[in-house]
Scaffold this motif. Structure first.
Motif, mmCIF file in Angstrom:
data_model
loop_
_atom_site.group_PDB
_atom_site.id
_atom_site.type_symbol
_atom_site.label_atom_id
_atom_site.label_comp_id
_atom_site.label_asym_id
_atom_site.label_seq_id
_atom_site.Cartn_x
_atom_site.Cartn_y
_atom_site.Cartn_z
ATOM 1 N N ALA A 68 0.808 -1.218 0.000
ATOM 2 C CA ALA A 68 0.000 0.000 0.000
ATOM 3 C C ALA A 68 0.840 1.266 0.000
ATOM 4 N N ILE A 69 2.165 1.148 0.161
ATOM 5 C CA ILE A 69 3.023 2.324 0.283
ATOM 6 C C ILE A 69 3.919 2.424 -0.948
ATOM 7 N N TYR A 70 4.013 3.639 -1.479
ATOM 8 C CA TYR A 70 4.922 3.922 -2.596
ATOM 9 C C TYR A 70 5.819 5.080 -2.194
ATOM 10 N N VAL A 71 7.129 4.855 -2.228
ATOM 11 C CA VAL A 71 8.102 5.881 -1.865
ATOM 12 C C VAL A 71 9.099 6.012 -3.001
ATOM 13 N N GLU A 72 9.394 7.242 -3.352
ATOM 14 C CA GLU A 72 10.425 7.516 -4.340
ATOM 15 C C GLU A 72 11.390 8.502 -3.707
ATOM 16 N N GLY A 73 12.615 8.066 -3.464
ATOM 17 C CA GLY A 73 13.603 8.909 -2.820
ATOM 18 C C GLY A 73 14.338 9.785 -3.820
ATOM 19 N N ALA A 74 14.899 10.867 -3.324
ATOM 20 C CA ALA A 74 15.717 11.766 -4.131
ATOM 21 C C ALA A 74 16.815 12.325 -3.237
ATOM 22 N N SER A 75 17.858 12.849 -3.844
ATOM 23 C CA SER A 75 18.985 13.406 -3.097
ATOM 24 C C SER A 75 18.720 14.864 -2.751
ATOM 25 N N ASN A 76 19.152 15.241 -1.538
ATOM 26 C CA ASN A 76 19.119 16.649 -1.156
ATOM 27 C C ASN A 76 20.167 17.396 -1.962
ATOM 28 N N ASP A 77 19.871 18.602 -2.368
ATOM 29 C CA ASP A 77 20.782 19.402 -3.179
ATOM 30 C C ASP A 77 21.265 20.582 -2.343
ATOM 31 N N ASP A 78 22.425 20.407 -1.679
ATOM 32 C CA ASP A 78 22.963 21.478 -0.847
ATOM 33 C C ASP A 78 23.427 22.672 -1.670
ATOM 34 N N ALA A 79 23.895 22.428 -2.897
ATOM 35 C CA ALA A 79 24.389 23.524 -3.727
ATOM 36 C C ALA A 79 23.272 24.512 -4.048
ATOM 37 N N ALA A 80 22.086 24.010 -4.288
ATOM 38 C CA ALA A 80 20.952 24.881 -4.606
ATOM 39 C C ALA A 80 20.194 25.316 -3.350
ATOM 40 N N GLY A 81 20.634 24.850 -2.183
ATOM 41 C CA GLY A 81 19.956 25.214 -0.942
ATOM 42 C C GLY A 81 18.645 24.478 -0.738
ATOM 43 N N GLU A 82 18.444 23.373 -1.439
ATOM 44 C CA GLU A 82 17.211 22.602 -1.306
ATOM 45 C C GLU A 82 17.474 21.386 -0.424
ATOM 46 N N ARG A 83 17.234 21.534 0.855
ATOM 47 C CA ARG A 83 17.407 20.444 1.804
ATOM 48 C C ARG A 83 16.050 20.203 2.463
ATOM 49 N N PHE A 84 15.559 18.958 2.312
ATOM 50 C CA PHE A 84 14.261 18.595 2.883
ATOM 51 C C PHE A 84 14.413 17.738 4.136
ATOM 52 N N SER A 85 15.549 17.019 4.260
ATOM 53 C CA SER A 85 15.821 16.198 5.430
ATOM 54 C C SER A 85 17.292 16.340 5.782
ATOM 55 N N PRO A 86 17.682 15.983 6.998
ATOM 56 C CA PRO A 86 19.087 16.154 7.375
ATOM 57 C C PRO A 86 20.025 15.139 6.710
ATOM 58 N N GLY A 87 19.531 14.054 6.193
ATOM 59 C CA GLY A 87 20.375 13.047 5.562
ATOM 60 C C GLY A 87 20.715 13.384 4.129
ATOM 61 N N GLU A 88 21.300 12.416 3.443
ATOM 62 C CA GLU A 88 21.649 12.609 2.037
ATOM 63 C C GLU A 88 20.417 12.593 1.145
ATOM 64 N N ARG A 89 19.383 11.858 1.557
ATOM 65 C CA ARG A 89 18.198 11.693 0.724
ATOM 66 C C ARG A 89 16.947 12.116 1.488
ATOM 67 N N TYR A 90 15.870 12.235 0.749
ATOM 68 C CA TYR A 90 14.558 12.513 1.333
ATOM 69 C C TYR A 90 13.504 11.821 0.480
ATOM 70 N N GLY A 91 12.323 11.671 1.004
ATOM 71 C CA GLY A 91 11.222 11.059 0.256
ATOM 72 C C GLY A 91 10.569 12.097 -0.645
ATOM 73 N N ARG A 92 10.915 12.098 -1.931
ATOM 74 C CA ARG A 92 10.338 13.066 -2.867
ATOM 75 C C ARG A 92 8.864 12.780 -3.103
ATOM 76 N N VAL A 93 8.541 11.501 -3.316
ATOM 77 C CA VAL A 93 7.150 11.065 -3.484
ATOM 78 C C VAL A 93 6.857 10.086 -2.360
ATOM 79 N N TYR A 94 5.769 10.297 -1.646
ATOM 80 C CA TYR A 94 5.351 9.391 -0.581
ATOM 81 C C TYR A 94 3.840 9.261 -0.661
ATOM 82 N N GLN A 95 3.368 8.038 -0.913
ATOM 83 C CA GLN A 95 1.926 7.788 -1.029
ATOM 84 C C GLN A 95 1.546 6.568 -0.204
ATOM 85 N N ILE A 96 0.398 6.649 0.433
ATOM 86 C CA ILE A 96 -0.191 5.487 1.105
ATOM 87 C C ILE A 96 -1.595 5.317 0.555
ATOM 88 N N ASN A 97 -1.863 4.143 0.028
ATOM 89 C CA ASN A 97 -3.161 3.813 -0.543
ATOM 90 C C ASN A 97 -4.005 3.167 0.555
#
Length: 188
Positions: A68-97
């Motif tokens: 029932a869960i769909y997750v698509e991870g992506a990398s945080n982009d420190d150069a562009a100042g786009e940080r969504f989580s403190p780690g290297e990656r974050y959940g770009r797409v997160y769905q629960i059906n």
């Protein structure tokens, strides 16, 4: 003869219960509290500065027996100042059906950062099937006072280790302990 006796016995049950006080739940108007550990709707948690705890590892999706869960991870982009989580990656797409979810809680147990928890909310019915597929925006915990909407730089330390250890500032150099009284052993 036996069928007549069975019918009279059935009507006897009906007549005995017909005049008793009705015991019903007034559910839509009087909502009873759930048990504290009730498994309800999922919630994606945040760090105290507003960054998301989800690191996009997809372990919750792999642990889900109902798929029932769909997750698509992506990398945080420190150069562009786009940080969504403190780690290297974050959940770009997160769905629960919720048409498939059986509310078992195995996804919560699989989450290494405790990003996913379950609330006590149980009213998940809807008249449209598409509305029962919850997106990341529906699942994210609300921003509390003092939190900032991501993307933004890390506020609680220099690296993700500070977040996971609960340190609110970068670790400082250890200071020497003051010398105390010497403890003597048996050779005194």
């Amino acid at each position: 003869m036996a069928t007549l006796r069975d019918q009279v016995a059935g009507f006897g049950v009906t007549f005995r219960t017909m005049f008793r006080k009705v015991v019903t739940e007034q559910y839509p108007y009087d909502k009873q509290p759930t048990a504290p550990r009730f498994h309800g709707r999922h919630q994606l948690n945040r760090w105290p500065d507003g960054l998301e705890k989800c690191i996009g590892c997809e372990l919750c999706a792999w642990a889900c027996p109902a798929d029932a869960i769909y997750v698509e991870g992506a990398s945080n982009d420190d150069a562009a100042g786009e940080r969504f989580s403190p780690g290297e990656r974050y959940g770009r797409v997160y769905q629960i059906n919720y048409l498939r979810c059986i509310l078992c809680g195995l996804c919560v147990e699989a989450c290494p950062t405790r990003a996913l928890t379950m609330t006590n909310e149980y009213e998940l019915a809807d008249d449209n099937r598409a509305d029962l597929i919850y997106e990341k925006s529906d699942l994210l915990a609300p921003l509390l006072p003092g939190m900032e909407q991501p993307p933004h730089p890390m506020r609680l330390g220099d690296d993700e280790g500070d977040y996971y250890r609960g340190a609110t500032a970068p670790p400082s150099t250890p200071t020497a302990k003051p010398a105390g009284p010497a403890v003597r052993g048996d050779d005194a």
